[in-house]
Design a protein around this motif. Structure first.
Motif, PDB file in Angstrom:
ATOM      1  N   UNK A  70       0.845  -1.120   0.022  1.00  0.00           N
ATOM      2  CA  UNK A  70       0.170   0.010  -0.133  1.00  0.00           C
ATOM      3  C   UNK A  70       0.897   1.165   0.101  1.00  0.00           C
ATOM      4  N   UNK A  71       0.553   2.300  -0.797  1.00  0.00           N
ATOM      5  CA  UNK A  71       1.309   3.533  -0.890  1.00  0.00           C
ATOM      6  C   UNK A  71       0.677   4.477   0.062  1.00  0.00           C
ATOM      7  N   UNK A  72      -0.297   4.189   0.707  1.00  0.00           N
ATOM      8  CA  UNK A  72      -1.038   5.122   1.543  1.00  0.00           C
ATOM      9  C   UNK A  72      -1.790   4.328   2.440  1.00  0.00           C
ATOM     10  N   UNK A  73      -1.792   4.370   3.799  1.00  0.00           N
ATOM     11  CA  UNK A  73      -2.458   3.545   4.757  1.00  0.00           C
ATOM     12  C   UNK A  73      -2.374   4.089   5.978  1.00  0.00           C
ATOM     13  N   UNK A  74      -3.779   3.872   6.810  1.00  0.00           N
ATOM     14  CA  UNK A  74      -3.949   4.236   8.176  1.00  0.00           C
ATOM     15  C   UNK A  74      -3.857   2.971   9.057  1.00  0.00           C
ATOM     16  N   UNK A  91       8.007   0.785   7.719  1.00  0.00           N
ATOM     17  CA  UNK A  91       7.480   1.262   6.497  1.00  0.00           C
ATOM     18  C   UNK A  91       8.254   2.262   6.503  1.00  0.00           C
ATOM     19  N   UNK A  92       9.256   2.720   7.100  1.00  0.00           N
ATOM     20  CA  UNK A  92      10.083   3.999   6.791  1.00  0.00           C
ATOM     21  C   UNK A  92      11.188   3.470   6.007  1.00  0.00           C
ATOM     22  N   UNK A  93      11.474   2.184   5.912  1.00  0.00           N
ATOM     23  CA  UNK A  93      12.477   1.544   5.038  1.00  0.00           C
ATOM     24  C   UNK A  93      11.936   1.409   3.739  1.00  0.00           C
ATOM     25  N   UNK A  94      10.628   1.502   3.222  1.00  0.00           N
ATOM     26  CA  UNK A  94       9.853   1.380   1.969  1.00  0.00           C
ATOM     27  C   UNK A  94      10.334   2.732   0.954  1.00  0.00           C
ATOM     28  N   UNK A  95      10.194   2.235  -0.244  1.00  0.00           N
ATOM     29  CA  UNK A  95      10.684   3.203  -1.307  1.00  0.00           C
ATOM     30  C   UNK A  95      10.021   4.165  -1.359  1.00  0.00           C
ATOM     31  N   UNK A 123      17.186  10.760   8.372  1.00  0.00           N
ATOM     32  CA  UNK A 123      16.577  11.283   7.138  1.00  0.00           C
ATOM     33  C   UNK A 123      15.046  10.939   7.152  1.00  0.00           C
ATOM     34  N   UNK A 124      14.587  10.144   7.784  1.00  0.00           N
ATOM     35  CA  UNK A 124      12.946   9.865   7.606  1.00  0.00           C
ATOM     36  C   UNK A 124      12.413  11.309   7.931  1.00  0.00           C
ATOM     37  N   UNK A 125      11.276  11.234   6.849  1.00  0.00           N
ATOM     38  CA  UNK A 125      10.257  12.424   7.071  1.00  0.00           C
ATOM     39  C   UNK A 125       9.003  12.037   7.832  1.00  0.00           C
ATOM     40  N   UNK A 126       9.068  12.319   9.227  1.00  0.00           N
ATOM     41  CA  UNK A 126       8.158  11.977  10.236  1.00  0.00           C
ATOM     42  C   UNK A 126       7.864  13.247  10.982  1.00  0.00           C
ATOM     43  N   UNK A 127       6.327  13.016  11.157  1.00  0.00           N
ATOM     44  CA  UNK A 127       5.772  14.102  12.018  1.00  0.00           C
ATOM     45  C   UNK A 127       4.820  13.568  13.136  1.00  0.00           C
ATOM     46  N   UNK A 128       5.239  13.970  14.319  1.00  0.00           N
ATOM     47  CA  UNK A 128       4.073  13.795  15.475  1.00  0.00           C
ATOM     48  C   UNK A 128       2.784  14.848  15.098  1.00  0.00           C
ATOM     49  N   UNK A 129       1.624  14.436  15.177  1.00  0.00           N
ATOM     50  CA  UNK A 129       0.333  15.023  14.778  1.00  0.00           C
ATOM     51  C   UNK A 129      -0.112  15.903  16.059  1.00  0.00           C
ATOM     52  N   UNK A 141       7.783   7.595   3.525  1.00  0.00           N
ATOM     53  CA  UNK A 141       8.542   6.861   3.343  1.00  0.00           C
ATOM     54  C   UNK A 141       9.382   7.367   2.091  1.00  0.00           C
ATOM     55  N   UNK A 142      10.712   7.137   1.898  1.00  0.00           N
ATOM     56  CA  UNK A 142      11.385   7.130   0.732  1.00  0.00           C
ATOM     57  C   UNK A 142      12.601   6.415   0.919  1.00  0.00           C
ATOM     58  N   UNK A 143      12.807   5.366   1.741  1.00  0.00           N
ATOM     59  CA  UNK A 143      13.915   4.584   1.857  1.00  0.00           C
ATOM     60  C   UNK A 143      15.135   5.196   2.603  1.00  0.00           C
ATOM     61  N   UNK A 144      15.949   4.570   3.154  1.00  0.00           N
ATOM     62  CA  UNK A 144      17.048   5.054   4.263  1.00  0.00           C
ATOM     63  C   UNK A 144      18.380   4.512   3.665  1.00  0.00           C
ATOM     64  N   UNK A 145      19.126   5.404   3.557  1.00  0.00           N
ATOM     65  CA  UNK A 145      20.505   5.373   3.347  1.00  0.00           C
ATOM     66  C   UNK A 145      21.191   4.423   4.413  1.00  0.00           C
ATOM     67  N   UNK A 146      21.051   4.640   5.788  1.00  0.00           N
ATOM     68  CA  UNK A 146      21.573   4.221   6.850  1.00  0.00           C
ATOM     69  C   UNK A 146      22.661   5.010   7.266  1.00  0.00           C
TER      70      UNK A 146
END
Length: 429
Positions: A70-74, A91-95, A123-129, A141-146
């Protein structure tokens, strides 16, 4: 001999679900725990597009090394800390994809900050709401280099576990230096299971290095839950007639779970403990001694010991368990509150509790605070205390939905115990 079939480990089941979802191929989990927490984890995977088939004694997971379908999920994490902490890392590791996570009011109160701070460092784009460091949150998610990061896991080892399991899914691997760590045996479970799924991870001093190997699918047998076993072992030790015993098959000298170390505490108190490669037996000697014990590494069993402690012949002092204050409830205060309701003298500090010997008296209603471990621990006390009831006995569904029936069926066979108040807490779900 009373032989008890304990359900599968919650900790092992949750880790196996993450690893199977991340693996290349279809994995089968044998005898996984079926409870609210693990069902919630499986439902979270399904919401993310993973294929999960749940048969009676085996779960089959089609892995997706590339990330969620899923590219978008709750995802609703219910009360599950492993779901709430592990799935955002997965999910953060997903492309690609946008994933929104929320949880129950109880889980919203529990801290998440050290993990999400580490993910942001990667480098993860993450927001607490709403509240920083807590659910709900959104992960883009956009993948993680490490790379390398520093982590404080002094509140929960689950922060480190989530990052360790993430490591093989990154492009270049991870190096994690830990400044503080609680419940270290749970990390050893993580490392052993990662290796079983094909990962390469090493530790030198306080630094863990994880290679970007990915995971391979496997068939994995889930061992019985050691934390759950602690209530049955404690009840056996409590029996005033020497020779009464409880055996749990599937938990022996090679067990992964550090909480099996609780039987060493019972041994120090005077119980007899026998461990083989395939089982553990606790046998009553008719006496329990007071002691001082550091339970930092087995803190989930702190309430079990607290509930047993009044029956010892001297004070029981449990130290270095500050992290129990940020579990499903503040377990130090909850144990103290309920023991005092039963007329037991208790003192507490920031990271310790001391319980004086004395016969608990009922009737009294145990304030559970929605915490399964408070209910199951005070079932031990109820074996020798008249009139114990619970304000929320059903919260055991989190890890052991059938607990009340199983505990009743096992210990109604101990007539000198069942005659002293055992029936007071049964069937009150």
């Amino acid at each position: 001999m009373t032989v008890i079939d304990i359900p599968g480990s919650k900790s092992v089941t949750a880790r196996a679900l993450f690893l199977a979802a991340a693996a290349d191929g279809t994995s089968t989990l044998l005898r996984p725990l079926v409870s609210d927490d693990t069902e919630g984890f499986a439902e979270g995977l399904k919401a993310l597009g993973y294929e999960v088939r749940q048969d009676a004694d085996a779960w089959h997971i089609q892995g997706r090394p590339q990330g969620p379908a899923a590219g978008d999920a709750d995802v609703y994490c219910r009360d599950g800390a492993t779901t709430a902490r592990f799935l955002p890392a997965l999910v953060a590791a997903g492309a690609h994809g946008t994933y929104r996570f929320d949880a129950s009011p109880q889980m919203r109160r529990r801290p998440l900050g050290p993990l999400t701070t580490a993910l942001r460092t990667l480098g993860v784009d993450l927001r607490h709401l709403e509240r920083e460091g807590h659910h709900p949150l959104t992960v883009h998610a956009a993948g993680i280099k490490g790379g390398a990061l520093t982590l404080d896991a002094g509140q929960s080892s689950q922060y480190l576990t989530a990052l360790l399991m993430l490591g093989p899914l990154t492009a270049e691997g991870l190096s994690i230096t830990v400044t503080d760590l609680v419940s270290e045996p749970y990390v050893e479970i993580t490392l052993a299971m990662m290796r079983a799924f094909g990962a390469q991870v090493t530790r030198e001093d306080l630094t863990y290095t994880v290679a970007p190997t990915g995971y391979r699918a496997t068939t994995y047998a889930v061992e019985p839950d050691a934390s759950t076993s602690s209530y049955f072992f404690a009840a056996a030790a409590l029996d005033p007639t020497p020779g009464r015993e409880v055996t749990v098959p599937g938990l022996g000298t090679g067990a992964l779970q550090g909480d099996l170390g609780f039987v060493d505490v019972l041994r120090r108190m005077g119980a007899e403990v026998e461990m083989t490669a395939t089982a553990t037996t606790v046998r009553s000697t008719g006496r329990l001694h007071g002691l001082t014990v550091n339970m930092r590494d087995i803190s989930d069993t702190m309430p079990t010991l607290a509930a047993l402690a009044p029956f010892a012949d001297g004070p029981v002092r449990i130290e270095d368990v500050a992290n129990t204050r940020v579990k499903e409830c503040d377990r130090l205060d909850a144990c103290a509150e309920n023991l005092r309701r039963l007329g037991v003298t208790v003192t507490t500090g920031p990271d310790w509790i001391e319980i004086q010997p004395g016969t608990p008296t009922g009737p009294a209603e145990i304030a559970t605070h929605g915490d399964h471990r408070i209910v199951m621990s005070f079932a031990v006390t109820a074996l020798r205390t008249l009139g114990i009831t619970y304000d929320d006995p059903g919260c055991v569904r989190k890890t052991f939905p059938g607990f009340h029936d199983v505990f009743h069926d096992v210990f109604q066979g101990f007539p000198h115990l069942s005659g002293t108040g055992f029936g007071a807490f049964t069937r009150t779900q």
